[in-house]
Design a protein around this motif. Structure first.
Motif, PDB file in Angstrom:
ATOM      1  N   LEU A   1      24.270  24.184  47.374  1.00  0.00           N
ATOM      2  CA  LEU A   1      24.898  22.876  47.550  1.00  0.00           C
ATOM      3  C   LEU A   1      25.432  22.344  46.222  1.00  0.00           C
ATOM      4  N   SER A   2      24.665  22.558  45.150  1.00  0.00           N
ATOM      5  CA  SER A   2      25.084  22.041  43.842  1.00  0.00           C
ATOM      6  C   SER A   2      26.358  22.709  43.324  1.00  0.00           C
TER       7      SER A   2
ATOM      8  N   VAL B   1      26.442  26.180  37.546  1.00  0.00           N
ATOM      9  CA  VAL B   1      26.558  27.588  37.907  1.00  0.00           C
ATOM     10  C   VAL B   1      25.741  28.462  36.954  1.00  0.00           C
ATOM     11  N   THR B   2      25.772  28.159  35.670  1.00  0.00           N
ATOM     12  CA  THR B   2      25.126  29.019  34.677  1.00  0.00           C
ATOM     13  C   THR B   2      23.717  28.604  34.304  1.00  0.00           C
TER      14      THR B   2
ATOM     15  N   ILE C   1      38.275  23.363  39.683  1.00  0.00           N
ATOM     16  CA  ILE C   1      37.898  24.655  40.267  1.00  0.00           C
ATOM     17  C   ILE C   1      37.966  25.768  39.224  1.00  0.00           C
ATOM     18  N   VAL C   2      38.929  25.694  38.325  1.00  0.00           N
ATOM     19  CA  VAL C   2      39.042  26.702  37.268  1.00  0.00           C
ATOM     20  C   VAL C   2      37.884  26.588  36.279  1.00  0.00           C
ATOM     21  N   ALA C   3      37.519  25.374  35.898  1.00  0.00           N
ATOM     22  CA  ALA C   3      36.492  25.176  34.865  1.00  0.00           C
ATOM     23  C   ALA C   3      35.066  25.193  35.404  1.00  0.00           C
ATOM     24  N   PHE C   4      34.885  24.920  36.678  1.00  0.00           N
ATOM     25  CA  PHE C   4      33.535  24.756  37.233  1.00  0.00           C
ATOM     26  C   PHE C   4      32.625  25.982  37.094  1.00  0.00           C
ATOM     27  N   PRO C   5      33.107  27.203  37.209  1.00  0.00           N
ATOM     28  CA  PRO C   5      32.200  28.353  37.107  1.00  0.00           C
ATOM     29  C   PRO C   5      31.450  28.463  35.777  1.00  0.00           C
ATOM     30  N   GLN C   6      31.910  27.793  34.745  1.00  0.00           N
ATOM     31  CA  GLN C   6      31.222  27.855  33.442  1.00  0.00           C
ATOM     32  C   GLN C   6      30.308  26.658  33.198  1.00  0.00           C
TER      33      GLN C   6
END
Length: 170
Positions: A5-6, A166-167, A157-162
């Motif tokens: 969810l986060s 997520v990490t 959306i581009v920056a969120f994975p880092q």
């Protein structure tokens, strides 16, 4: 379940804002409020360290001030400014710059697309069929506006994975 969810919540909210802005050139206040408000329970439920929480609050405040300035100079809509600040809560200071760079690049592409469309409409108005044409009437209704909520969503959306979500969440 909470971790899933986060990492899904912000992208879903930003996509919803982008769709709303594309469709109506408006980002509803309830959506911006939900984006900001949901940060707090998610930070608590995922066990975000207090120091990290502080950096996220600082990023939200900085982006709120920046958005206010952009809005006051007429460079940004009010909904865009509020959404940027709400998203800043989710990015923290460590990922604010990548979020802003991706947003600016997406906004530049959006501005270029709107400029090309405006040029096409102008050429069509000058050299197109008569003024009574349905297509001419429809083209004249289109105004060159920038739904910057779309660019904010792409940047998010581009920056969120880092991000910490997520990490850093275990």
């Amino acid at each position: 379940m909470i971790h899933t969810l986060s990492i899904a919540l912000l992208p879903i909210l930003m996509i919803t804002a982008a769709i709303s802005d594309l469709a109506s050139f408006r980002i509803p206040n309830w959506l911006t409020l939900a984006t900001a408000a949901l940060f707090f329970p998610m930070a608590w439920l995922t066990g975000m360290p207090l120091a990290e929480f502080g950096w996220h609050l600082l990023a939200g405040l900085i982006l709120f001030a920046a958005g206010f300035l952009l809005f006051s100079f007429g460079l940004f809509g009010g909904g865009d400014a509020k959404l940027m600040a709400a998203a800043g809560l989710w990015f923290g200071t460590s990922q604010t710059l990548p979020f802003l760079v991706a947003t600016v690049l997406a906004g530049g592409g959006l501005a270029a697309a709107v400029a090309v469309w405006s040029l096409i409409v102008t050429i069509f108005e000058i050299h197109g069929p008569g003024d009574d044409s349905r297509l001419t009437k429809a083209a004249k209704k289109i105004r060159p506006k920038l739904p910057y909520g779309f660019a904010l969503a792409v940047g998010a959306i581009v920056a969120f994975p880092q991000t910490w979500w997520v990490t850093g969440v275990s």
